[in-house]
Design an enzyme around this catalytic site. Structure first.
Site, mmCIF file in Angstrom:
data_model
loop_
_atom_site.group_PDB
_atom_site.id
_atom_site.type_symbol
_atom_site.label_atom_id
_atom_site.label_comp_id
_atom_site.label_asym_id
_atom_site.label_seq_id
_atom_site.Cartn_x
_atom_site.Cartn_y
_atom_site.Cartn_z
ATOM 1 N N TYR A 224 -58.396 -35.189 53.454
ATOM 2 C CA TYR A 224 -57.376 -34.073 54.164
ATOM 3 C C TYR A 224 -58.276 -32.586 53.773
ATOM 4 O O TYR A 224 -58.738 -32.279 52.768
ATOM 5 C CB TYR A 224 -56.040 -33.996 53.413
ATOM 6 C CG TYR A 224 -55.112 -32.987 54.313
ATOM 7 C CD1 TYR A 224 -54.996 -32.879 55.478
ATOM 8 C CD2 TYR A 224 -54.920 -31.957 53.577
ATOM 9 C CE1 TYR A 224 -54.025 -32.187 56.223
ATOM 10 C CE2 TYR A 224 -54.108 -30.908 54.036
ATOM 11 C CZ TYR A 224 -53.664 -31.044 55.582
ATOM 12 O OH TYR A 224 -52.915 -29.953 56.081
ATOM 13 N N LYS B 175 -44.860 -35.270 56.422
ATOM 14 C CA LYS B 175 -45.461 -36.586 57.266
ATOM 15 C C LYS B 175 -44.424 -37.545 57.304
ATOM 16 O O LYS B 175 -43.231 -37.169 57.519
ATOM 17 C CB LYS B 175 -46.756 -36.769 57.047
ATOM 18 C CG LYS B 175 -47.820 -35.638 56.507
ATOM 19 C CD LYS B 175 -47.998 -34.895 57.615
ATOM 20 C CE LYS B 175 -48.603 -33.406 57.225
ATOM 21 N NZ LYS B 175 -49.859 -33.527 56.529
ATOM 22 N N ARG C 147 -36.431 -23.757 39.241
ATOM 23 C CA ARG C 147 -37.827 -23.846 39.163
ATOM 24 C C ARG C 147 -38.236 -25.111 38.413
ATOM 25 O O ARG C 147 -39.073 -25.989 38.661
ATOM 26 C CB ARG C 147 -38.695 -22.492 38.859
ATOM 27 C CG ARG C 147 -40.217 -23.020 38.724
ATOM 28 C CD ARG C 147 -41.135 -21.576 38.894
ATOM 29 N NE ARG C 147 -40.695 -20.552 38.149
ATOM 30 C CZ ARG C 147 -40.857 -20.601 36.643
ATOM 31 N NH1 ARG C 147 -41.219 -21.537 35.903
ATOM 32 N NH2 ARG C 147 -40.322 -19.499 35.837
ATOM 33 N N ASP D 181 -54.028 -40.229 47.641
ATOM 34 C CA ASP D 181 -53.143 -39.478 48.513
ATOM 35 C C ASP D 181 -52.465 -40.512 49.295
ATOM 36 O O ASP D 181 -53.317 -41.180 50.260
ATOM 37 C CB ASP D 181 -53.903 -38.430 49.339
ATOM 38 C CG ASP D 181 -53.145 -37.598 50.415
ATOM 39 O OD1 ASP D 181 -52.124 -38.017 50.722
ATOM 40 O OD2 ASP D 181 -53.768 -36.620 50.818
HETATM 41 C C1 LIG Z 1 -50.827 -32.820 55.686
HETATM 42 C C2 LIG Z 1 -51.596 -33.686 54.591
HETATM 43 C C3 LIG Z 1 -51.694 -32.832 53.282
HETATM 44 C C4 LIG Z 1 -51.035 -31.396 53.057
HETATM 45 O O1 LIG Z 1 -49.828 -31.324 52.961
HETATM 46 P P1 LIG Z 1 -48.709 -30.215 53.358
HETATM 47 O O2 LIG Z 1 -47.245 -30.444 53.412
HETATM 48 O O3 LIG Z 1 -49.216 -29.725 54.927
HETATM 49 O O4 LIG Z 1 -49.158 -29.309 52.366
HETATM 50 C C5 LIG Z 1 -52.368 -33.581 52.528
HETATM 51 N N1 LIG Z 1 -53.003 -34.613 52.630
HETATM 52 C C6 LIG Z 1 -52.757 -35.338 53.598
HETATM 53 C C7 LIG Z 1 -53.496 -36.893 53.951
HETATM 54 C C8 LIG Z 1 -52.095 -34.841 54.836
HETATM 55 O O5 LIG Z 1 -51.975 -35.370 55.747
#
Ligand SMILES: *Cc1c(COP(=O)(O)O)cnc(C)c1O
Length: 393
Positions: free
Chosen positions: A111, A208, A58, A183
């Site tokens: 998001y 992604k 962890r 982000d």
């Molecule tokens: C999918 C996504 C998230 C969250 O990510 P997870 O891996 O699904 O928890 C945050 N920001 C953006 C822009 C995303 O596309």
């Protein structure tokens, strides 16, 4: 030669490489929860930070560290933190940097859950938040309060594709001692490096583009400065939202092809955006690579390319959107994005359905908006698929 001197695609292959005792060519999976100390003294030195050595997964794990160092190098940061998901990265940042009585300014079309967790839960602990169209810098200036601690940006925003000037926003925030977090999920470091533009923190849903194969969920944070890094890392360890070593291995494997995957999907996206913009059943298309995008010039300056996310509005709103989604055969009807496969989804009824209709529409997420994540298939197949499905409307 240090991988720091290499160009981007070479870094993807060589950055953060872990040299194990057997000379393994790939990063081994250290599937262990705990690590053996050499003796009592070594154990106590590990805890005191005076000796190199892993303690507990962890806190840190060699496979996960290889991924963290690699992403940190790609984003030009001090160091990285891998998390169990993208949302774990978001909540770790919020937890580490905000508290009772503090305030956050954020892009309105972020998001969905990044906004939801703030408005529904962090508010319970006395954190205030303001959501504005950060694409207009004036809105950011107006929203800043004396207790603002964090400027939270998503660019391009999801799913409106609005672009925020990261450099200008960072300059404004820093004048007031406010940290900037971006982000960068939609771009990945291949197309945009927020730390180079002045941001303090960049984070990803690795789920992604970076992993890119729709087979794991994961997140990562990269911090520019050591003091802030330690604070955020400590919070990840405390919240226990660490990444599993097997998951880290999958991301390390997937991300090697990040550059060539994006080159291909972007090449497809440029052609698809063009096709959609000319189609009589399409009201409008939002794609940073189209001259019709209101911030086409800023996108060109800030991003290494327009990426492969397209938003478009179908004539006929919700009903027409449903027909389109029920009739595509190559594109997969699913949420998420950034994988090798083309995905289509409808934000109003899916990803942003929890958002009240009024704030949803204020953020530009209309009923007929379709979000399209372009994959690496042959572009003729994707366009042919869209053509036949649009004809059903
Ligand atoms: C999918 C996504 C998230 C969250 O990510 P997870 O891996 O699904 O928890 C945050 N920001 C953006 C822009 C995303 O596309």
């Amino acid at each position: 030669m240090s991988s720091k001197d290499l160009k981007f695609n070479s870094k993807l292959i060589h950055a953060g490489h872990y040299n194990d005792q057997y000379g393994s060519a790939t990063v081994p999976i250290y599937q262990t929860s705990t690590f053996i100390f050499e003796n009592a003294e070594h154990g106590s030195k590990c805890f005191a930070g005076e000796a190199n050595g892993y303690i507990y997964t962890r806190i840190a794990n060699p496979t996960t560290r290889a991924l963290e160092q690699s992403i940190a190098e790609l984003e030009n940061g001090f160091d990285g933190i891998a998390t169990s998901s993208g949302m774990a990265a978001v909540t770790t940042i919020y937890m580490a940097l905000l508290g009772q009585g503090s305030h956050i300014v954020s892009t309105d079309a972020v998001y969905g859950p990044s906004r939801g967790v703030m408005e529904d839960h962090f508010s319970r602990f006395g954190v205030e938040s303001t959501y504005v169209k950060t694409a207009n810098v004036e809105n950011v200036i107006k929203a800043i309060r004396p207790n603002t601690k964090l400027l939270y940006l998503e660019s391009p925003a999801n799913p409106t594709m609005e672009i925020t000037d990261i450099k200008e926003c960072s300059r404004i925030a820093h004048e007031k001692g406010i940290l900037v977090a971006v982000d960068n999920t939609f771009c990945s470091p291949y197309l945009q490096r927020p730390l180079d533009l002045g941001a303090d923190i960049v984070f990803h849903s690795l789920t992604k583009y970076i992993n890119g194969h729709a087979d794991i969920v994961g997140g990562a944070i990269v911090v520019k400065d050591e003091t802030v890094y330690k604070k955020v890392r400590q919070m990840m360890v405390m919240m226990g939202c660490c990444m599993d070593p097997h998951q880290a291995y999958m991301v390390i494997r997937g991300m090697k092809t990040l550059g060539i995957r994006i080159d291909r999907s972007q090449e497809n996206a440029i052609k698809i955006a063009d096709f959609l913009e000319k189609h009589p059943k399409v009201e409008w298309v939002k794609y940073p690579g189209l001259k019709s995008h209101p911030q086409y010039e800023l996108a060109k300056k800030q991003m290494g390319g327009p990426g492969s996310m397209i938003s478009f509005e179908i004539k006929g709103g919700l009903e027409a959107g449903k027909i389109l989604m029920d009739n595509v055969k190559v594109a997969i009807l699913a949420v998420s994005l950034g994988g090798v496969e083309t995905l289509i989804q409808h934000p109003a009824s899916m990803t942003h359905s929890k958002m009240p209709k009024e704030s949803r529409e204020k953020a530009g997420i209309t009923d007929g908006l379709v979000r399209f994540s372009v994959g690496i298939e042959d572009v003729e197949d994707i366009i042919g698929d869209l053509e036949q499905a649009l004809n059903m409307i």
